[in-house]
Design an enzyme around this catalytic site. Structure first.
Site: not given
Ligand code: NAD
Ligand code: DAU
Length: 369
Positions: A149-151, A177, A179, A77, A175
């Site tokens: 994200t809510d973060e 910051a 976003k 991107i 992360y």
């Molecule tokens: P993910 O890490 O699983 O997927 C990210 C994708 O983006 C990957 O396919 C990766 O190859 C691609 N990508 C990374 N850098 C790129 C670049 N420079 N150009 C093109 N493609 C690139 O992430 P996810 O968990 O699916 O999250 C997707 C979106 O949703 C993110 O913007 C994240 O901030 C947001 N989000 C995630 C969560 C969650 O719980 N996972 C919650 C709220 C919001």
């Molecule tokens: O809130 C939305 C966010 O949720 C998204 O914006 C992010 O992209 C997504 O990765 C996720 O972030 P978290 O940091 O909340 O997700 P994670 O799965 O890494 O961790 C969830 C919670 O579990 C967090 O409080 C950290 C804790 N954790 C995580 C891992 C990987 C553990 O206790 N042990 C672990 O090994």
């Protein structure tokens, strides 16, 4: 097992057909969204742009490879020339922007890629879309959905009200910051240029295609391998869990009905402490897995060093999207977790190859023994 949820699109297809570019469509939420979109709007044109980082996996989209309405482009991107070309070539009218570096733990180890992709990449995409939209005569039905994200709102105390769209930003990790920076840019493009951007801020997702290093897949996979289940700190941190297809439905609703320039919070209304979530997962694993090296699997729970700057509690107030757009989650945590555990049990061929040397090196850094 299939979910007992019936989706109805009768009243939301008003702006179809779309020619939609989905960035990050090979990642966890992006690939679920691509499948959701095709099942809802099979005649739409879908172009996935994904750099295939460690988190991107083309296999997530394998069933679409021969679909004439689908195109996969491996690219970044940050590559302005590529984006300009794709917008023109494909006559895109909608962008759903998922591409990001998404893992807090990786942002602590190395923030550079987060600033590059999340801030510079989002800027590149916004600016390319603005020039293209201007050249097309600024059609008001075009949309740029920025998925966030809510973060960005920071951390809540135990009795604080859940995050609303008016909660001030207070990101605590590189992360969040990065976003937050991208959210501000998306917002500014509406306010300055009138470009029809819409922002969503969602809580923690879970479901199929979730990369193994995030909490829920990590626990499922480690339990299957008989490895420790590492819980950070005291395990009392709270997250608000949402099944990924509920998120996809919300995004679909926002694309069709969301007001440009607005932000919509999306959440599951499912606050759970990490330690309780891990115990629920262990119970479901014990029940569904035919063979587990260690059973009951909760014996594997191990408290480990906390994540630096670990946010204590997230919770989303999703009143706005519910009252304005009529969206609410349909999948309960118990139902969604059973579905998810079942998926990891039957998709070993998907996750096993991802436990690569790169993954092991990452693992050793985050969980030093
Ligand atoms: P993910 O890490 O699983 O997927 C990210 C994708 O983006 C990957 O396919 C990766 O190859 C691609 N990508 C990374 N850098 C790129 C670049 N420079 N150009 C093109 N493609 C690139 O992430 P996810 O968990 O699916 O999250 C997707 C979106 O949703 C993110 O913007 C994240 O901030 C947001 N989000 C995630 C969560 C969650 O719980 N996972 C919650 C709220 C919001
Ligand atoms: O809130 C939305 C966010 O949720 C998204 O914006 C992010 O992209 C997504 O990765 C996720 O972030 P978290 O940091 O909340 O997700 P994670 O799965 O890494 O961790 C969830 C919670 O579990 C967090 O409080 C950290 C804790 N954790 C995580 C891992 C990987 C553990 O206790 N042990 C672990 O090994």
């Amino acid at each position: 097992m299939t979910l007992a949820v019936q989706y109805s699109y009768d009243n939301i297809g008003i702006r179809s057909p779309h020619r939609i570019m989905i960035t990050g469509g090979a990642g966890f939420i992006g690939s679920n969204f691509v499948h959701h979109w095709f099942s809802a709007y099979p005649n739409d044109r879908v172009v996935v742009l994904d750099a295939l980082t460690y988190a991107g996996n083309r296999k997530n989209l394998a069933s679409l490879e021969n679909n004439p309405n689908f195109r996969f482009v491996e690219g970044n991107i940050c590559d302005r020339a590529l984006i300009d070309r794709l917008l023109q070539e494909e006559q895109i009218n909608t962008i759903a922007h998922f591409a990001a570096e998404s893992h807090v733990d990786r942002s602590i180890l190395g923030p550079d890629a987060f600033v590059q992709t999340n801030v510079v990449g989002t800027f590149t995409l916004l600016e390319a879309f603005r020039q293209y939209w201007l050249a097309q005569g600024q059609p008001d039905h075009y949309r740029f959905l920025h998925v966030s994200t809510d973060e960005v709102y920071g951390s809540l105390g135990p009795h604080d009200h859940a995050f609303t769209e008016k909660t001030p930003y207070a990101p605590n990790s590189p992360y969040s910051a990065s976003k937050a920076g991208s959210d501000h840019l998306a917002r500014a493009y509406y306010h300055t240029y009138g470009m029809p951007t819409v922002i969503t801020n969602c809580s923690n997702n879970y479901g199929p295609y979730h990369y193994p290093e995030k909490l829920i897949p990590l626990m499922c996979i480690n339990a299957l391998l008989g490895k420790p289940l590492p819980v950070y700190g005291d395990g009392q941190n709270v997250r608000d869990w949402l099944y990924v297809l509920d998120h996809c439905r919300a995004l679909d609703t926002v694309i069709h009905h969301g007001r440009p320039g607005e932000t919509y919070n999306i959440g599951g209304n499912n606050e759970v402490k990490n330690i309780d979530l891990v115990k629920i997962l262990c119970r479901i694993m014990d029940e569904l897995a035919v063979h587990l090296p260690i059973k009951p699997s909760n014996q594997l729970i191990t408290f480990v060093k906390d994540r630096p700057g670990h946010d204590r509690r997230y919770a989303i107030d999703a009143t706005k999207i519910k009252t304005e757009l009529g969206w609410a989650p349909l999948v309960t945590v118990e139902e969604g977790l059973r579905q998810t555990v079942g998926w990891y049990l039957t998709h070993r061929h998907w996750w096993e190859p991802l436990l690569s040397e790169e993954y092991q090196a990452y693992y050793r850094q985050v969980y030093p023994s």
